[in-house]
Design an enzyme around this catalytic site. Structure first.
Site, short mmCIF file in Angstrom:
data_model
loop_
_atom_site.label_atom_id
_atom_site.label_comp_id
_atom_site.label_asym_id
_atom_site.label_seq_id
_atom_site.Cartn_x
_atom_site.Cartn_y
_atom_site.Cartn_z
CE LYS A 1 -12.79 -0.19 1.34
NZ LYS A 1 -12.42 0.49 2.56
CD GLU B 1 -3.10 -1.03 2.12
OE1 GLU B 1 -3.82 -0.03 2.21
OE2 GLU B 1 -3.19 -1.99 2.91
CG HIS C 1 6.79 -28.23 6.66
ND1 HIS C 1 7.16 -29.50 7.01
CD2 HIS C 1 7.13 -27.44 7.71
CE1 HIS C 1 7.67 -29.50 8.23
NE2 HIS C 1 7.67 -28.25 8.68
O1 PA5 Z 1 -5.68 -0.14 4.02
C1 PA5 Z 1 -6.85 0.11 3.77
O2 PA5 Z 1 -7.28 1.26 3.56
C2 PA5 Z 1 -7.84 -1.03 3.72
O3 PA5 Z 1 -7.20 -2.25 3.93
C3 PA5 Z 1 -8.95 -0.83 4.78
O4 PA5 Z 1 -8.42 -1.00 6.06
C4 PA5 Z 1 -10.07 -1.83 4.55
O5 PA5 Z 1 -10.60 -1.64 3.26
C5 PA5 Z 1 -11.18 -1.72 5.59
O6 PA5 Z 1 -11.57 -0.40 5.84
P1 PA5 Z 1 -11.79 0.04 7.35
O7 PA5 Z 1 -10.47 -0.20 7.98
O8 PA5 Z 1 -12.15 1.47 7.33
O9 PA5 Z 1 -12.86 -0.84 7.88
#
Ligand code: PA5
Length: 336
Positions: free
Chosen positions: A328, A220, A236
């Protein structure tokens, strides 16, 4: 993002205070199971809780990363719904199912539908501060918020001494990872990874969740594919893949800590040798601190800073997560 990564100690303290401030938590008597529901950056708090406390919890703890609440969840289960935004579809679906089944629920969130629905149904909320640059950058709030609440319920041993040590370790490390600091280990690691594919290893338990966190932070923040696996399991299967020449273009980062099971610890040198013989370059990183909390979070901070520096080296702003936003938007859009 970098400021938030390096400010992890303060975030842990604030999260803990938020968790401890919650009143009217569910009764913990005759509890038979705990489920922590959450996705991505919010779900990872559940992974950390399980890895940190699985040897000290009297009941099993499951981490649910999808819309279906496991069948075992009922009136004797504690369901922790963890969503920083409070708007994640899968977590809300688990909240609804837990509500229908009469589970004992605690919500951990900064707002959104999760806070609203919790308020309507009298579900206690660990109210987290908003403003983190993404849920992944709110791990200190999410983990310690949940921890403060479950500590108050008597499910985990007292946290304050470990939190104090963790704060000290993280503050020291943050000083070393400051962008202006010479010999910054995170910048060095980022430059070393460069354009290669990173595979992160850790020992089953806190090493393994730290490795997974490095992977997702590299995904990310640095915007690269990355992979994580755990010892002894990788011995393994994965180890066979490190065949002659197959490791070229890969780096292996082995996250180590002093609390590894001795039988697992002795597997690292030979596993690393096999990866090196296949052409991968490897480095070992050692966690700091005495408590499991300090150890795992020192690894988290170093991985977070490395991923941010690598994103910047590659010319990316580490904060935006366009692919997640796009997914999303598509999934929340009108059905065709
Ligand atoms: O890193 C991110 O933005 C995502 O992995 C979010 O954490 C995920 O989509 C879930 O959203 P939230 O943490 O607001 O529930």
């Amino acid at each position: 993002m970098l400021r938030t990564v390096l400010g992890l100690a303060a975030q842990c303290r604030e999260g803990y205070a938020a968790g401890r401030a919650v009143h009217e938590l569910p009764d913990a008597s005759s509890l038979s199971s705990v489920a922590v529901c959450g996705m991505g950056g919010s779900g990872v708090a559940g992974d950390f809780l399980r890895a940190l406390y699985r040897d000290r919890l009297a009941v099993p703890l499951d981490v649910v990363k999808g819309p279906e609440l496991p069948e075992f969840c009922g009136r004797d289960s504690l369901v922790v719904c963890s969503s920083y935004s409070g708007g994640t579809a899968e977590t809300l679906a688990c909240f609804e199912a837990a509500s229908e089944r009469g589970c004992r629920i605690v919500s951990v969130t900064s707002g959104g539908a999760l806070r609203e629905r919790s308020g309507e149904r009298g579900v206690p909320v660990v109210q987290l501060p908003g403003g983190a640059p993404g849920p992944r950058a709110a791990l200190g709030y999410l983990l310690f918020g949940a921890l403060g609440a479950v500590e108050s319920m008597g499910l985990v041993p007292a946290v304050s001494a470990d939190l104090e040590e963790t704060g000290r370790v993280l503050d020291d490390l943050a000083g070393e990872l400051d962008p202006a600091k010479r010999g910054n280990p995170a910048k060095d690691l980022a430059a070393w990874i460069g354009e290669r594919v990173a595979v992160v290893w850790g020992a089953d338990g806190i090493g393994s969740v730290a490795a997974s966190r490095w992977k997702t932070e590299l995904n990310e923040n640095a915007k690269i594919p990355a992979f994580a696996s755990s010892l002894p399991e990788l011995d393994h299967n994965e180890v066979v893949g490190w065949s002659e020449g197959a490791g070229k273009g890969f780096v292996v980062v082995a996250l180590r800590h002093d609390g590894e099971h001795p039988e697992v610890a002795k597997r690292f040198p030979v596993s690393i040798l096999i990866a090196e013989e296949s052409g991968a370059e490897t480095r070992e990183i050692r966690a700091r601190g005495q408590s499991s909390l300090a150890r795992v979070l020192s690894l988290v901070m170093l991985g977070g800073a490395t991923s941010v520096y690598l994103g910047m080296l590659r010319g990316f702003d580490p904060t935006p997560i366009e692919a997640i936003d796009r997914l999303k938007a598509v999934l929340e859009g009108p059905d065709e």
